[in-house]
Design an enzyme around this catalytic site. Sequence first.
Site, PDB file in Angstrom:
ATOM      1  N   HIS A 249       0.836  -1.193   0.000  1.00  0.00           N
ATOM      2  CA  HIS A 249       0.000   0.000   0.000  1.00  0.00           C
ATOM      3  C   HIS A 249       0.878   1.253   0.000  1.00  0.00           C
ATOM      4  O   HIS A 249       2.042   1.217   0.416  1.00  0.00           O
ATOM      5  CB  HIS A 249      -0.921   0.003   1.214  1.00  0.00           C
ATOM      6  CG  HIS A 249      -2.033  -0.987   1.099  1.00  0.00           C
ATOM      7  ND1 HIS A 249      -3.078  -1.031   1.987  1.00  0.00           N
ATOM      8  CD2 HIS A 249      -2.268  -1.966   0.196  1.00  0.00           C
ATOM      9  CE1 HIS A 249      -3.914  -1.994   1.635  1.00  0.00           C
ATOM     10  NE2 HIS A 249      -3.439  -2.576   0.548  1.00  0.00           N
TER      11      HIS A 249
ATOM     12  N   GLU B 294       0.800   3.900   1.866  1.00  0.00           N
ATOM     13  CA  GLU B 294       1.239   4.285   3.202  1.00  0.00           C
ATOM     14  C   GLU B 294       2.441   3.437   3.636  1.00  0.00           C
ATOM     15  O   GLU B 294       3.398   3.943   4.228  1.00  0.00           O
ATOM     16  CB  GLU B 294       0.104   4.092   4.221  1.00  0.00           C
ATOM     17  CG  GLU B 294      -1.174   4.818   3.869  1.00  0.00           C
ATOM     18  CD  GLU B 294      -2.167   3.970   3.080  1.00  0.00           C
ATOM     19  OE1 GLU B 294      -3.380   4.117   3.334  1.00  0.00           O
ATOM     20  OE2 GLU B 294      -1.747   3.164   2.223  1.00  0.00           O
TER      21      GLU B 294
ATOM     22  N   CYS C 141      -6.209   1.420   5.285  1.00  0.00           N
ATOM     23  CA  CYS C 141      -6.814   0.153   5.722  1.00  0.00           C
ATOM     24  C   CYS C 141      -6.363  -0.116   7.154  1.00  0.00           C
ATOM     25  O   CYS C 141      -5.503   0.590   7.693  1.00  0.00           O
ATOM     26  CB  CYS C 141      -6.393  -0.989   4.797  1.00  0.00           C
ATOM     27  SG  CYS C 141      -4.667  -1.505   4.999  1.00  0.00           S
TER      28      CYS C 141
ATOM     29  N   CYS D 198      -2.497  -0.741   7.494  1.00  0.00           N
ATOM     30  CA  CYS D 198      -1.750   0.522   7.427  1.00  0.00           C
ATOM     31  C   CYS D 198      -2.004   1.380   8.664  1.00  0.00           C
ATOM     32  O   CYS D 198      -1.086   2.031   9.171  1.00  0.00           O
ATOM     33  CB  CYS D 198      -2.104   1.284   6.162  1.00  0.00           C
ATOM     34  SG  CYS D 198      -1.476   0.493   4.659  1.00  0.00           S
TER      35      CYS D 198
END
Length: 148
Positions: A79, A81, A107, A110
Amino acid sequence: MTERPGWDCYFMDIARIVASRSTCLRRQVGALLVLEKRILATGYNGAPTGLRHCDEAGCLRKELNVPAGERHELCRGLHAEQNAIIQAALNGVAIKGATLYCTHFPCVVCAKMLINAGIRRVCAADSYPDSLSEKLLSEAGMAIYYIV
């Protein structure tokens, strides 16, 4: 002369440009870590360095019809992040106290990483179907904002 954007809008615009580097077939996400109006690191969602990207290898989540926000382990990509945190770590950049600007709300995976990394503020442009992440971020005392 046109009006200058505020800092939050400025950084969110940059996150949108970062997202344009994504090779994800389902959602392009960009992230920035910012401290005291200085960009510390950026990240976008995509495969780990040196591996084939989803636009080349295909999307297992799409093939298996996995809904958004579920079964993150079935994706070959990281992801945005996560990539921003990793980029900062690789370059020895401290991110404690920073703000995350992200095109989509984090999410739960993260969110837990952001909490442990000492991020204090999250600014997102779009939502993400993961209600637990917002609960955890709020419980950790993280300030949450939506920037359009």
